[in-house]
Design a protein around this motif. Structure first.
Motif, PDB file in Angstrom:
ATOM      1  N   THR A   3     -55.387  66.006  41.474  1.00  0.00           N
ATOM      2  CA  THR A   3     -55.653  65.106  40.536  1.00  0.00           C
ATOM      3  C   THR A   3     -56.802  63.972  41.071  1.00  0.00           C
ATOM      4  OG1 THR A   3     -54.811  62.953  39.010  1.00  0.00           O
ATOM      5  CG2 THR A   3     -53.949  63.423  41.217  1.00  0.00           C
ATOM      6  N   MET A   4     -57.543  63.579  40.269  1.00  0.00           N
ATOM      7  CA  MET A   4     -58.630  62.736  40.703  1.00  0.00           C
ATOM      8  C   MET A   4     -58.136  61.149  41.107  1.00  0.00           C
ATOM      9  SD  MET A   4     -61.462  63.132  37.503  1.00  0.00           S
ATOM     10  CE  MET A   4     -62.649  62.131  38.610  1.00  0.00           C
ATOM     11  N   THR A   5     -58.695  60.409  41.870  1.00  0.00           N
ATOM     12  CA  THR A   5     -58.377  59.130  42.220  1.00  0.00           C
ATOM     13  C   THR A   5     -59.165  58.241  41.448  1.00  0.00           C
ATOM     14  OG1 THR A   5     -60.350  58.807  43.884  1.00  0.00           O
ATOM     15  CG2 THR A   5     -58.184  59.791  44.746  1.00  0.00           C
ATOM     16  N   VAL A   6     -58.720  56.999  41.187  1.00  0.00           N
ATOM     17  CA  VAL A   6     -59.448  56.125  40.678  1.00  0.00           C
ATOM     18  C   VAL A   6     -60.898  55.756  41.173  1.00  0.00           C
ATOM     19  CG1 VAL A   6     -59.420  53.594  40.169  1.00  0.00           C
ATOM     20  CG2 VAL A   6     -57.094  54.537  40.288  1.00  0.00           C
ATOM     21  N   ARG A   7     -60.947  55.649  42.428  1.00  0.00           N
ATOM     22  CA  ARG A   7     -62.578  55.760  42.878  1.00  0.00           C
ATOM     23  C   ARG A   7     -63.296  56.787  42.155  1.00  0.00           C
ATOM     24  NH1 ARG A   7     -63.980  53.302  47.218  1.00  0.00           N
ATOM     25  NH2 ARG A   7     -62.138  53.492  48.244  1.00  0.00           N
ATOM     26  N   GLU A  88     -57.848  54.298  45.629  1.00  0.00           N
ATOM     27  CA  GLU A  88     -57.108  55.423  46.297  1.00  0.00           C
ATOM     28  C   GLU A  88     -56.002  55.978  45.544  1.00  0.00           C
ATOM     29  OE1 GLU A  88     -59.186  57.124  48.391  1.00  0.00           O
ATOM     30  OE2 GLU A  88     -60.228  55.038  48.583  1.00  0.00           O
ATOM     31  N   GLN A  89     -55.429  55.262  44.470  1.00  0.00           N
ATOM     32  CA  GLN A  89     -54.288  55.642  43.534  1.00  0.00           C
ATOM     33  C   GLN A  89     -54.880  56.729  42.785  1.00  0.00           C
ATOM     34  OE1 GLN A  89     -53.175  51.363  42.766  1.00  0.00           O
ATOM     35  NE2 GLN A  89     -51.209  52.702  42.548  1.00  0.00           N
ATOM     36  N   GLY A 116     -63.576  47.334  39.795  1.00  0.00           N
ATOM     37  CA  GLY A 116     -64.051  48.022  38.377  1.00  0.00           C
ATOM     38  C   GLY A 116     -62.722  47.897  37.781  1.00  0.00           C
ATOM     39  N   ILE A 117     -62.818  48.459  36.420  1.00  0.00           N
ATOM     40  CA  ILE A 117     -61.547  48.451  35.554  1.00  0.00           C
ATOM     41  C   ILE A 117     -61.409  49.836  35.167  1.00  0.00           C
ATOM     42  CG2 ILE A 117     -63.041  48.209  33.525  1.00  0.00           C
ATOM     43  CD1 ILE A 117     -60.631  46.218  32.545  1.00  0.00           C
ATOM     44  N   ILE A 118     -60.273  50.336  34.930  1.00  0.00           N
ATOM     45  CA  ILE A 118     -59.814  51.854  34.578  1.00  0.00           C
ATOM     46  C   ILE A 118     -59.140  51.546  33.075  1.00  0.00           C
ATOM     47  CG2 ILE A 118     -57.593  52.082  35.856  1.00  0.00           C
ATOM     48  CD1 ILE A 118     -58.594  55.069  36.255  1.00  0.00           C
ATOM     49  N   THR A 119     -59.287  52.273  32.016  1.00  0.00           N
ATOM     50  CA  THR A 119     -58.859  52.256  30.895  1.00  0.00           C
ATOM     51  C   THR A 119     -57.967  53.528  30.775  1.00  0.00           C
ATOM     52  OG1 THR A 119     -60.600  53.338  29.589  1.00  0.00           O
ATOM     53  CG2 THR A 119     -60.934  50.885  30.246  1.00  0.00           C
ATOM     54  N   VAL A 123     -58.303  57.646  31.682  1.00  0.00           N
ATOM     55  CA  VAL A 123     -57.327  58.340  32.210  1.00  0.00           C
ATOM     56  C   VAL A 123     -57.417  59.681  31.395  1.00  0.00           C
ATOM     57  CG1 VAL A 123     -54.864  58.577  32.542  1.00  0.00           C
ATOM     58  CG2 VAL A 123     -55.934  56.509  33.132  1.00  0.00           C
ATOM     59  N   VAL A 124     -57.278  59.599  30.181  1.00  0.00           N
ATOM     60  CA  VAL A 124     -57.268  60.631  29.363  1.00  0.00           C
ATOM     61  C   VAL A 124     -58.553  61.672  29.509  1.00  0.00           C
ATOM     62  CG1 VAL A 124     -57.316  61.450  26.914  1.00  0.00           C
ATOM     63  CG2 VAL A 124     -55.793  59.723  27.377  1.00  0.00           C
ATOM     64  N   LYS A 125     -59.440  61.184  29.570  1.00  0.00           N
ATOM     65  CA  LYS A 125     -61.034  61.805  29.807  1.00  0.00           C
ATOM     66  C   LYS A 125     -60.706  62.748  31.191  1.00  0.00           C
ATOM     67  CE  LYS A 125     -65.637  61.314  30.265  1.00  0.00           C
ATOM     68  NZ  LYS A 125     -65.914  62.608  31.136  1.00  0.00           N
TER      69      LYS A 125
END
Length: 148
Positions: A3-7, A88-89, A116-119, A123-125
Protein backbone atom coordinates in the motif's frame (compact mmCIF):
# COMPACT_ATOMS: atom_id res chain seq x y z
CA UNK A 1 0.67 -6.11 -2.85
CA UNK A 2 1.89 -3.10 -0.94
CA UNK A 3 0.00 0.00 0.00
CA UNK A 4 1.06 3.58 -0.49
CA UNK A 5 2.09 5.88 2.32
CA UNK A 6 0.56 9.27 2.98
CA UNK A 7 3.86 10.83 1.82
CA UNK A 8 3.57 9.07 -1.56
CA UNK A 9 0.00 10.31 -1.98
CA UNK A 10 1.06 13.88 -1.16
CA UNK A 11 4.03 13.65 -3.53
CA UNK A 12 1.60 12.80 -6.34
CA UNK A 13 -1.23 15.21 -5.50
CA UNK A 14 0.87 17.99 -4.01
CA UNK A 15 1.42 19.38 -0.54
CA UNK A 16 -0.67 22.53 -1.06
CA UNK A 17 -3.02 23.23 1.83
CA UNK A 18 -5.61 25.99 1.99
CA UNK A 19 -5.67 27.63 5.40
CA UNK A 20 -7.59 30.43 7.05
CA UNK A 21 -7.20 32.26 10.35
CA UNK A 22 -9.80 31.68 13.10
CA UNK A 23 -11.14 35.24 12.68
CA UNK A 24 -12.07 34.79 9.01
CA UNK A 25 -15.81 34.75 8.41
CA UNK A 26 -17.51 31.54 7.37
CA UNK A 27 -18.51 33.32 4.15
CA UNK A 28 -14.85 34.02 3.31
CA UNK A 29 -13.90 30.42 4.06
CA UNK A 30 -16.73 29.15 1.83
CA UNK A 31 -15.60 31.46 -0.98
CA UNK A 32 -12.07 29.99 -0.73
CA UNK A 33 -13.47 26.46 -0.72
CA UNK A 34 -15.59 27.23 -3.81
CA UNK A 35 -12.66 28.87 -5.61
CA UNK A 36 -10.45 25.80 -5.19
CA UNK A 37 -13.28 23.22 -5.31
CA UNK A 38 -12.34 21.77 -1.92
CA UNK A 39 -14.48 20.50 0.93
CA UNK A 40 -12.46 21.81 3.86
CA UNK A 41 -9.97 24.43 4.97
CA UNK A 42 -7.51 24.09 7.79
CA UNK A 43 -7.61 26.74 10.47
CA UNK A 44 -4.21 27.99 11.53
CA UNK A 45 -2.94 30.49 14.04
CA UNK A 46 0.37 31.44 12.48
CA UNK A 47 2.08 28.11 11.81
CA UNK A 48 -0.03 26.23 14.36
CA UNK A 49 -2.95 24.03 13.29
CA UNK A 50 -5.89 24.88 15.55
CA UNK A 51 -8.86 23.42 13.67
CA UNK A 52 -10.58 22.33 10.51
CA UNK A 53 -13.70 23.81 8.89
CA UNK A 54 -15.62 21.59 6.49
CA UNK A 55 -18.74 21.68 4.35
CA UNK A 56 -20.31 19.45 6.98
CA UNK A 57 -19.55 22.07 9.67
CA UNK A 58 -21.23 24.69 7.50
CA UNK A 59 -24.34 22.57 6.90
CA UNK A 60 -24.76 21.54 10.52
CA UNK A 61 -23.56 24.60 12.41
CA UNK A 62 -24.58 27.49 10.19
CA UNK A 63 -27.50 26.45 8.00
CA UNK A 64 -29.36 24.32 10.54
CA UNK A 65 -28.93 26.90 13.32
CA UNK A 66 -30.03 29.79 11.12
CA UNK A 67 -26.75 31.67 11.50
CA UNK A 68 -25.44 34.10 8.89
CA UNK A 69 -22.16 33.06 7.30
CA UNK A 70 -21.04 36.68 6.88
CA UNK A 71 -21.43 37.34 10.61
CA UNK A 72 -19.88 34.29 12.26
CA UNK A 73 -16.19 33.39 12.32
CA UNK A 74 -14.62 30.10 11.37
CA UNK A 75 -13.03 29.96 14.82
CA UNK A 76 -16.47 29.81 16.43
CA UNK A 77 -17.62 26.86 14.32
CA UNK A 78 -14.50 24.90 13.39
CA UNK A 79 -13.72 21.47 14.73
CA UNK A 80 -10.88 22.27 17.14
CA UNK A 81 -7.74 20.15 17.50
CA UNK A 82 -8.54 17.86 14.56
CA UNK A 83 -7.21 14.33 14.31
CA UNK A 84 -4.07 14.18 12.18
CA UNK A 85 -1.96 11.56 10.43
CA UNK A 86 1.75 11.32 9.69
CA UNK A 87 3.44 10.97 6.30
CA UNK A 88 4.67 7.43 6.99
CA UNK A 89 1.22 6.07 7.74
CA UNK A 90 -0.28 3.86 5.08
CA UNK A 91 -3.34 4.58 3.00
CA UNK A 92 -4.94 1.52 4.63
CA UNK A 93 -4.43 3.07 8.08
CA UNK A 94 -5.89 6.37 6.90
CA UNK A 95 -8.86 4.58 5.35
CA UNK A 96 -9.54 2.82 8.65
CA UNK A 97 -9.37 6.10 10.59
CA UNK A 98 -11.66 7.84 8.10
CA UNK A 99 -14.14 4.97 8.16
CA UNK A 100 -14.15 4.54 11.95
CA UNK A 101 -14.36 8.26 12.76
CA UNK A 102 -16.40 9.31 9.69
CA UNK A 103 -13.77 11.85 8.61
CA UNK A 104 -13.36 12.96 5.01
CA UNK A 105 -10.28 15.12 5.51
CA UNK A 106 -7.20 14.57 7.68
CA UNK A 107 -4.37 17.07 8.09
CA UNK A 108 -0.91 15.57 7.71
CA UNK A 109 1.65 16.62 10.32
CA UNK A 110 5.39 16.02 10.14
CA UNK A 111 7.71 17.04 12.97
CA UNK A 112 5.01 19.29 14.42
CA UNK A 113 4.46 21.11 11.12
CA UNK A 114 1.61 20.97 8.64
CA UNK A 115 2.74 18.88 5.66
CA UNK A 116 -0.52 18.57 3.70
CA UNK A 117 -4.03 17.20 3.82
CA UNK A 118 -5.33 13.81 2.71
CA UNK A 119 -8.95 13.35 1.70
CA UNK A 120 -11.26 10.41 1.21
CA UNK A 121 -10.98 11.06 -2.53
CA UNK A 122 -7.18 10.74 -2.33
CA UNK A 123 -7.56 7.44 -0.46
CA UNK A 124 -10.02 6.02 -2.99
CA UNK A 125 -7.85 7.13 -5.92
CA UNK A 126 -4.72 5.53 -4.46
CA UNK A 127 -6.58 2.25 -3.82
CA UNK A 128 -7.95 2.22 -7.38
CA UNK A 129 -4.48 2.96 -8.79
CA UNK A 130 -2.99 0.14 -6.73
CA UNK A 131 -5.69 -2.27 -7.93
CA UNK A 132 -5.05 -1.24 -11.56
CA UNK A 133 -1.33 -1.93 -11.15
CA UNK A 134 -2.06 -5.30 -9.54
CA UNK A 135 -4.46 -6.28 -12.34
CA UNK A 136 -1.92 -5.19 -14.96
CA UNK A 137 0.84 -7.16 -13.23
CA UNK A 138 -1.33 -10.27 -12.98
CA UNK A 139 -2.46 -9.94 -16.61
CA UNK A 140 1.16 -9.68 -17.76
CA UNK A 141 2.09 -12.65 -15.57
CA UNK A 142 -0.74 -14.77 -17.00
CA UNK A 143 -0.01 -13.69 -20.59
CA UNK A 144 3.66 -14.52 -20.06
CA UNK A 145 2.75 -17.90 -18.56
CA UNK A 146 0.49 -18.75 -21.49
CA UNK A 147 3.11 -17.73 -24.07
CA UNK A 148 5.68 -20.22 -22.74
Amino acid sequence: MSTMTVRQVLDIKGHKVHCVAPGVTVFEALALMAEYNIGAVLVTDGERLVGIFTERDYARKVVLKGLRSAEVSVGDLMTPAPATVGPEQTVDEVMNIMTDKRFRHLPVMENGRLAGIITIGDVVKSIIDLQRRTISHLSNYIAGDIAT
